[in-house]
Write a protein that holds these residues in place. Structure first.
Motif, PDB file in Angstrom:
ATOM      1  N   LYS A 331      46.551  34.908  -1.552  1.00 54.11           N
ATOM      2  CA  LYS A 331      45.538  34.445  -2.521  1.00 54.11           C
ATOM      3  C   LYS A 331      44.211  34.731  -1.886  1.00 54.11           C
ATOM      4  CE  LYS A 331      47.641  31.260  -5.790  1.00 54.11           C
ATOM      5  NZ  LYS A 331      47.721  29.952  -6.421  1.00 54.11           N
ATOM      6  N   CYS A 332      44.239  34.434  -0.667  1.00 53.24           N
ATOM      7  CA  CYS A 332      42.787  34.415   0.044  1.00 53.24           C
ATOM      8  C   CYS A 332      42.604  36.004   0.298  1.00 53.24           C
ATOM      9  CB  CYS A 332      42.899  33.658   1.392  1.00 53.24           C
ATOM     10  SG  CYS A 332      41.845  32.211   1.182  1.00 53.24           S
ATOM     11  N   SER A 333      43.796  36.741   0.663  1.00 51.55           N
ATOM     12  CA  SER A 333      43.229  38.457   0.972  1.00 51.55           C
ATOM     13  C   SER A 333      42.848  38.908  -0.216  1.00 51.55           C
ATOM     14  CB  SER A 333      44.816  38.857   1.572  1.00 51.55           C
ATOM     15  OG  SER A 333      45.199  38.362   2.560  1.00 51.55           O
ATOM     16  N   VAL A 334      43.485  38.651  -1.380  1.00 45.14           N
ATOM     17  CA  VAL A 334      43.098  39.082  -2.681  1.00 45.14           C
ATOM     18  C   VAL A 334      41.582  38.672  -3.058  1.00 45.14           C
ATOM     19  CG1 VAL A 334      43.525  39.252  -5.120  1.00 45.14           C
ATOM     20  CG2 VAL A 334      45.307  39.203  -3.650  1.00 45.14           C
ATOM     21  N   PHE A 335      41.197  37.380  -2.737  1.00 48.35           N
ATOM     22  CA  PHE A 335      39.980  36.726  -2.879  1.00 48.35           C
ATOM     23  C   PHE A 335      39.012  37.700  -1.929  1.00 48.35           C
ATOM     24  CE2 PHE A 335      41.965  32.665  -4.180  1.00 48.35           C
ATOM     25  CZ  PHE A 335      42.297  33.138  -5.497  1.00 48.35           C
ATOM     26  N   GLY A 336      39.456  37.831  -0.897  1.00 48.08           N
ATOM     27  CA  GLY A 336      38.266  38.577   0.098  1.00 48.08           C
ATOM     28  C   GLY A 336      38.019  39.978  -0.704  1.00 48.08           C
ATOM     29  N   ILE A 337      39.120  40.722  -0.990  1.00 49.69           N
ATOM     30  CA  ILE A 337      39.103  41.805  -1.574  1.00 49.69           C
ATOM     31  C   ILE A 337      38.021  42.073  -2.746  1.00 49.69           C
ATOM     32  CG2 ILE A 337      40.061  44.146  -2.734  1.00 49.69           C
ATOM     33  CD1 ILE A 337      42.430  43.450  -1.270  1.00 49.69           C
ATOM     34  N   LEU A 338      38.159  40.955  -3.781  1.00 53.00           N
ATOM     35  CA  LEU A 338      37.263  40.682  -4.761  1.00 53.00           C
ATOM     36  C   LEU A 338      35.702  40.526  -4.402  1.00 53.00           C
ATOM     37  CD1 LEU A 338      39.546  38.711  -7.264  1.00 53.00           C
ATOM     38  CD2 LEU A 338      39.372  41.167  -7.197  1.00 53.00           C
ATOM     39  N   ILE A 339      35.757  39.608  -3.554  1.00 54.80           N
ATOM     40  CA  ILE A 339      34.418  39.208  -2.813  1.00 54.80           C
ATOM     41  C   ILE A 339      33.532  40.628  -2.346  1.00 54.80           C
ATOM     42  CG2 ILE A 339      32.991  37.907  -1.301  1.00 54.80           C
ATOM     43  CD1 ILE A 339      35.282  35.769  -1.549  1.00 54.80           C
ATOM     44  N   ALA A 340      34.183  41.457  -1.337  1.00 53.09           N
ATOM     45  CA  ALA A 340      33.732  42.287  -0.994  1.00 53.09           C
ATOM     46  C   ALA A 340      33.305  43.541  -2.021  1.00 53.09           C
ATOM     47  CB  ALA A 340      34.694  42.871   0.053  1.00 53.09           C
ATOM     48  N   LEU A 341      34.123  43.683  -2.933  1.00 50.71           N
ATOM     49  CA  LEU A 341      34.003  44.599  -4.110  1.00 50.71           C
ATOM     50  C   LEU A 341      32.899  44.291  -4.832  1.00 50.71           C
ATOM     51  CD1 LEU A 341      37.829  45.572  -5.419  1.00 50.71           C
ATOM     52  CD2 LEU A 341      35.896  47.307  -4.324  1.00 50.71           C
ATOM     53  N   SER A 342      32.444  42.935  -5.209  1.00 52.51           N
ATOM     54  CA  SER A 342      31.723  42.437  -6.148  1.00 52.51           C
ATOM     55  C   SER A 342      30.435  42.604  -5.187  1.00 52.51           C
ATOM     56  CB  SER A 342      31.811  41.178  -6.519  1.00 52.51           C
ATOM     57  OG  SER A 342      32.949  40.750  -7.584  1.00 52.51           O
ATOM     58  N   GLY A 343      30.273  42.374  -4.208  1.00 53.63           N
ATOM     59  CA  GLY A 343      29.025  42.149  -3.330  1.00 53.63           C
ATOM     60  C   GLY A 343      28.494  43.674  -3.186  1.00 53.63           C
ATOM     61  N   CYS A 344      29.451  44.414  -2.873  1.00 51.60           N
ATOM     62  CA  CYS A 344      29.268  45.859  -2.285  1.00 51.60           C
ATOM     63  C   CYS A 344      28.823  46.663  -3.587  1.00 51.60           C
ATOM     64  CB  CYS A 344      30.195  46.494  -1.502  1.00 51.60           C
ATOM     65  SG  CYS A 344      30.505  45.829   0.239  1.00 51.60           S
ATOM     66  N   MET A 345      29.448  46.492  -4.575  1.00 45.36           N
ATOM     67  CA  MET A 345      29.315  47.140  -5.839  1.00 45.36           C
ATOM     68  C   MET A 345      27.899  46.812  -6.396  1.00 45.36           C
ATOM     69  SD  MET A 345      31.883  47.139  -9.547  1.00 45.36           S
ATOM     70  CE  MET A 345      31.359  45.370  -9.611  1.00 45.36           C
ATOM     71  N   ARG A 346      27.528  45.538  -6.538  1.00 44.49           N
ATOM     72  CA  ARG A 346      26.151  45.071  -7.046  1.00 44.49           C
ATOM     73  C   ARG A 346      25.224  45.887  -6.296  1.00 44.49           C
ATOM     74  NH1 ARG A 346      27.923  44.838 -11.845  1.00 44.49           N
ATOM     75  NH2 ARG A 346      29.159  43.081 -12.472  1.00 44.49           N
ATOM     76  N   GLY A 347      25.496  45.661  -4.808  1.00 44.10           N
ATOM     77  CA  GLY A 347      24.581  46.041  -3.933  1.00 44.10           C
ATOM     78  C   GLY A 347      24.418  47.807  -4.213  1.00 44.10           C
ATOM     79  N   MET A 348      25.128  48.572  -4.151  1.00 45.43           N
ATOM     80  CA  MET A 348      25.304  49.873  -4.631  1.00 45.43           C
ATOM     81  C   MET A 348      24.706  50.470  -5.739  1.00 45.43           C
ATOM     82  SD  MET A 348      26.393  51.759  -1.954  1.00 45.43           S
ATOM     83  CE  MET A 348      26.973  53.239  -2.371  1.00 45.43           C
ATOM     84  N   GLN A 349      24.781  49.295  -6.944  1.00 45.20           N
ATOM     85  CA  GLN A 349      24.143  49.492  -8.260  1.00 45.20           C
ATOM     86  C   GLN A 349      22.736  49.046  -8.182  1.00 45.20           C
ATOM     87  OE1 GLN A 349      26.869  47.617 -10.780  1.00 45.20           O
ATOM     88  NE2 GLN A 349      28.619  49.114 -10.509  1.00 45.20           N
ATOM     89  N   CYS A 350      22.201  48.524  -7.282  1.00 43.50           N
ATOM     90  CA  CYS A 350      21.053  47.858  -7.302  1.00 43.50           C
ATOM     91  C   CYS A 350      19.949  48.712  -7.400  1.00 43.50           C
ATOM     92  CB  CYS A 350      20.617  47.327  -6.045  1.00 43.50           C
ATOM     93  SG  CYS A 350      19.016  46.531  -5.756  1.00 43.50           S
ATOM     94  N   GLY A 351      18.736  48.464  -8.269  1.00 41.42           N
ATOM     95  CA  GLY A 351      17.594  49.332  -8.698  1.00 41.42           C
ATOM     96  C   GLY A 351      16.690  49.363  -7.400  1.00 41.42           C
ATOM     97  N   ARG A 352      15.543  49.977  -7.363  1.00 40.28           N
ATOM     98  CA  ARG A 352      14.639  50.429  -6.497  1.00 40.28           C
ATOM     99  C   ARG A 352      13.411  49.665  -6.722  1.00 40.28           C
ATOM    100  NH1 ARG A 352      15.822  54.890  -3.448  1.00 40.28           N
ATOM    101  NH2 ARG A 352      17.510  55.982  -4.312  1.00 40.28           N
ATOM    102  N   SER A 353      13.541  47.997  -6.477  1.00 40.71           N
ATOM    103  CA  SER A 353      12.453  47.262  -6.497  1.00 40.71           C
ATOM    104  C   SER A 353      13.057  45.804  -5.939  1.00 40.71           C
ATOM    105  CB  SER A 353      12.238  46.675  -7.986  1.00 40.71           C
ATOM    106  OG  SER A 353      13.219  46.384  -8.676  1.00 40.71           O
ATOM    107  N   ALA A 354      11.961  45.035  -5.516  1.00 41.01           N
ATOM    108  CA  ALA A 354      12.222  43.718  -4.829  1.00 41.01           C
ATOM    109  C   ALA A 354      13.000  42.527  -5.861  1.00 41.01           C
ATOM    110  CB  ALA A 354      11.197  43.268  -4.354  1.00 41.01           C
TER     111      ALA A 354
END
Length: 388
Positions: A331-354
């Motif tokens: 479960k924790c391994s799956v959670f780690g994948i989901l956390i990394a995907l969520s954080g990195c995906m939202r970071g890559m989709q971030c707009g160009r402002s503060a």
């Protein structure tokens, strides 16, 4: 305003009134022609505007600036109000007596009108329209997530084949950031969760004189569910938001565009090391959280109930099996994948402002927690159906 001087009627029968105004070391005389009589105590600008609006006998408006000294934007603001009021009433406004600088500002104001859509109006949307919009956004987010996962899989295979640039030193750095650095908060939360489980279980078990089974409740609850779940929620708020903010800031500063210009895959260079770090460290943090939770439950059981430490440890060892630890690790391994995907995906989709960076961090935490709860529910149902 200081005073008002009323003059006698002229030969045409019209009455003339002179208004002397004072605004922060600025004086302005406004002469209004027409059948209009003011009180001896000069009113404020709002009252003058109200009288101009209500009196239909006023035909013209002119300004006498003989005593005008220093002035600022407040004077221009009040002149604009007077001119607008006169224009709505069809009153002739004579601005020739005003200084050239004031006339220039008034000309500029009239030449550049206010945008019609400058003020945001309140929109009323029906529930059906809101449902359609929400469904469309959900479909769009699902497509973006699938595209991101596909790019991640392609980058992973390219890294395995040696066709992508992967920095091993970054992997160890991320392991240190999301591993040892997270031990204090994981320790605190896990101890408290163990204490809570012990107290909650003891309230009911003590009714039947079965306090010895508090150890079973705490150990099984921590190893199978609460240890991994609480660790994942902590890491989603701590590490997932950090990943979104880091990558989002790189996106704002065009660093990701620079990586693409240098023929470096951002997925393999930025996302893959972070994901591997969480996959590696989450099971270890889960094991540590299980231990801290069992210690917290043992503290409550031994000190507040009639159970010895030896009995508590014996019941814990007999209740917990290897499969319980394995379930928690998976479960924790799956959670780690989901956390990394969520954080990195939202970071890559971030707009160009503060502000977009902050929104990306918030969205990463919310997305990760939703994914964690849904995945935990699905895996729990699967384990229940398989009888493990």
């Amino acid at each position: 305003m200081k005073q008002a001087n009323a003059k006698a009627p002229d030969q045409t029968g019209a009455q003339s009134c002179t208004i002397t105004a004072s605004r922060q070391q600025q004086q302005l005389e406004i002469a209004v022609s027409g059948d209009w009589v003011l009180d001896k105590q000069l009113p404020t600008l709002d009252v003058v505007l109200a009288q101009i609006e209500s009196d239909k006998a006023i035909s013209s408006l002119r300004f006498s600036t003989a005593a005008l000294g220093r002035w600022d934007s407040m004077l221009v603001t009040e002149l604009i109000k007077l001119i607008d009021c006169a224009s709505r009433k069809g009153i002739t406004v004579d601005k020739t007596s005003l200084p050239a600088s004031i006339q220039g500002l008034l000309t500029l104001v009239s030449a550049v009108p206010e945008r019609v859509d400058a003020h945001r109006g309140q929109m009323h949307t029906s529930w059906s329209r809101a449902l359609v919009v929400s469904t469309g956004k959900a479909i769009q987010h699902s497509k973006e997530m699938l595209i991101f996962v596909g790019e991640m899989v392609v980058s992973t295979f390219a890294t395995i084949r040696g066709q992508a640039h992967f920095r091993r030193q970054d992997l160890w750095l991320y392991i240190q950031e999301c591993g040892p650095s997270a031990l204090p908060i994981v320790t605190l939360i896990s101890l408290l969760v163990g204490l809570i489980l012990a107290f909650v279980g003891a309230v009911q078990l003590s009714l039947f004189g079965a306090q010895i089974y508090i150890a079973n409740l705490v150990s099984l609850g921590m190893t199978r569910e609460m240890g991994g779940l609480m660790t994942a929620i902590i890491m989603s708020g701590r590490t997932g938001a950090a990943y979104a903010a880091q990558i989002g800031t790189m996106h704002v500063n065009s660093e990701i565009d620079a990586l693409k210009t240098m023929n470096l895959d951002p997925m393999a260079f930025l996302v893959l090391p972070r994901m591997l770090a969480l996959i590696i460290i989450m099971p270890l943090l889960c094991l540590y959280a299980d231990l801290m939770g069992i210690i917290g439950g043992g503290f409550v059981t031994v000190n507040f109930f009639d159970v010895s430490l030896t009995e508590y440890l014996d019941r814990t060892a007999s209740a917990v099996k290897m499969k319980d630890f394995i379930i928690g690790f998976v479960k924790c391994s799956v959670f780690g994948i989901l956390i990394a995907l969520s954080g990195c995906m939202r970071g890559m989709q971030c707009g160009r402002s503060a502000s977009a960076v902050g929104d990306a961090g918030t969205s990463a935490v919310v997305t990760a927690i939703v994914f964690i709860v849904v995945a935990d529910s699905v895996m729990t149902i699967i384990c229940n159906r398989l009888g493990i």
